[in-house]
Design an enzyme around this catalytic site. Sequence first.
Site, mmCIF file in Angstrom:
data_model
loop_
_atom_site.group_PDB
_atom_site.id
_atom_site.type_symbol
_atom_site.label_atom_id
_atom_site.label_comp_id
_atom_site.label_asym_id
_atom_site.label_seq_id
_atom_site.Cartn_x
_atom_site.Cartn_y
_atom_site.Cartn_z
ATOM 1 N N ASP A 31 8.812 -5.354 -15.588
ATOM 2 C CA ASP A 31 9.322 -4.361 -14.641
ATOM 3 C C ASP A 31 10.202 -3.349 -15.371
ATOM 4 O O ASP A 31 11.009 -3.724 -16.235
ATOM 5 C CB ASP A 31 10.129 -5.056 -13.541
ATOM 6 C CG ASP A 31 10.425 -4.130 -12.374
ATOM 7 O OD1 ASP A 31 9.524 -3.936 -11.550
ATOM 8 O OD2 ASP A 31 11.547 -3.609 -12.297
ATOM 9 N N GLU A 69 6.160 0.266 -10.562
ATOM 10 C CA GLU A 69 6.674 0.232 -11.936
ATOM 11 C C GLU A 69 6.528 -1.154 -12.560
ATOM 12 O O GLU A 69 7.160 -1.453 -13.571
ATOM 13 C CB GLU A 69 8.150 0.659 -11.964
ATOM 14 C CG GLU A 69 9.108 -0.323 -11.332
ATOM 15 C CD GLU A 69 9.304 -0.106 -9.839
ATOM 16 O OE1 GLU A 69 10.346 -0.533 -9.318
ATOM 17 O OE2 GLU A 69 8.415 0.485 -9.188
#
Length: 298
Positions: free
Chosen positions: A174, A218
């Site tokens: 992430d 993301e």
Amino acid sequence: MITQKKTRLLIVDDQPENLEVFSNIFDESIECLFALTGQDAVRFAKERQPDLLLLDIIMPDLDGYEVLNKLQEDPTTEKIPIIFITSMDNDVDEVKGLRAGAVDYITKPIHAAVVRERVAKHLNWKFNREQLESMSRTDGLTLLSNRRHFDEIIDREWRRSHRLEKEIALLMIDVDSFKLYNDHYGHVQGDQILRRVAGILKQNMLRPIDIAARYGGEEFACILPETNSKGARIVAERIQHDIKNENIEHKYSSFGHVTLSIGIGSVVPTHSNTVSELIQMADNNLYKAKSNGKDCII
């Protein structure tokens, strides 16, 4: 016809003089491989991955139908188009060949112009289909595998690891504080960050079996077959090292630059566990990495 590699044909006939005829049909833009037996045809198809097979039906060991069946049973060769070449000139045999899975049917005696046109047509169809399939598997922004392709690959590699009794690892990754980055630098710059992270992931997938994917937003994922937790951590550390070397400014992060949190899961698949548990393991460890202050590997 758009292709970056030389087109490769595998031509199979038990009569050497017929193979010589075929060798004179195509120009040097096409690489021709030859096999005299059905067994060799199956072996060459798996080893050399031709773009198209020209396959004689009547052969002394495996006939054309048996060769076709063996190739269709193997995931690595099932999509190779096959044109049957035969002296059996009747509708029943042609229908049988097409129903078996051949894409076309050419009868002897061979006419060079006809063979060239049929081969060109089916190669065009194959390359166009591959382009469409590639587009359907690829994330448009990062050019990594998309979530759909990730699901297909991890399921396939899980089953393969189970069969081989080998460990498989998964990285869940992430981009830290990405919403803050987007809010202050804008979505165009945010998209650029995702592309740069994708490039780092791709360059760290050192084996053909390693796959990097955009999991969503993301968040990214890396599938590492035949890899234990120690090996997976080495890959994760390389990724973190590379993103830090980029030194991408992020004033609204506590680190001052773009960082990644990474969760690792690894397991030997058995009858008592599932691929969902591997994903959950890596995802849980990613959550711990975020909770532990980000910019770390758990």
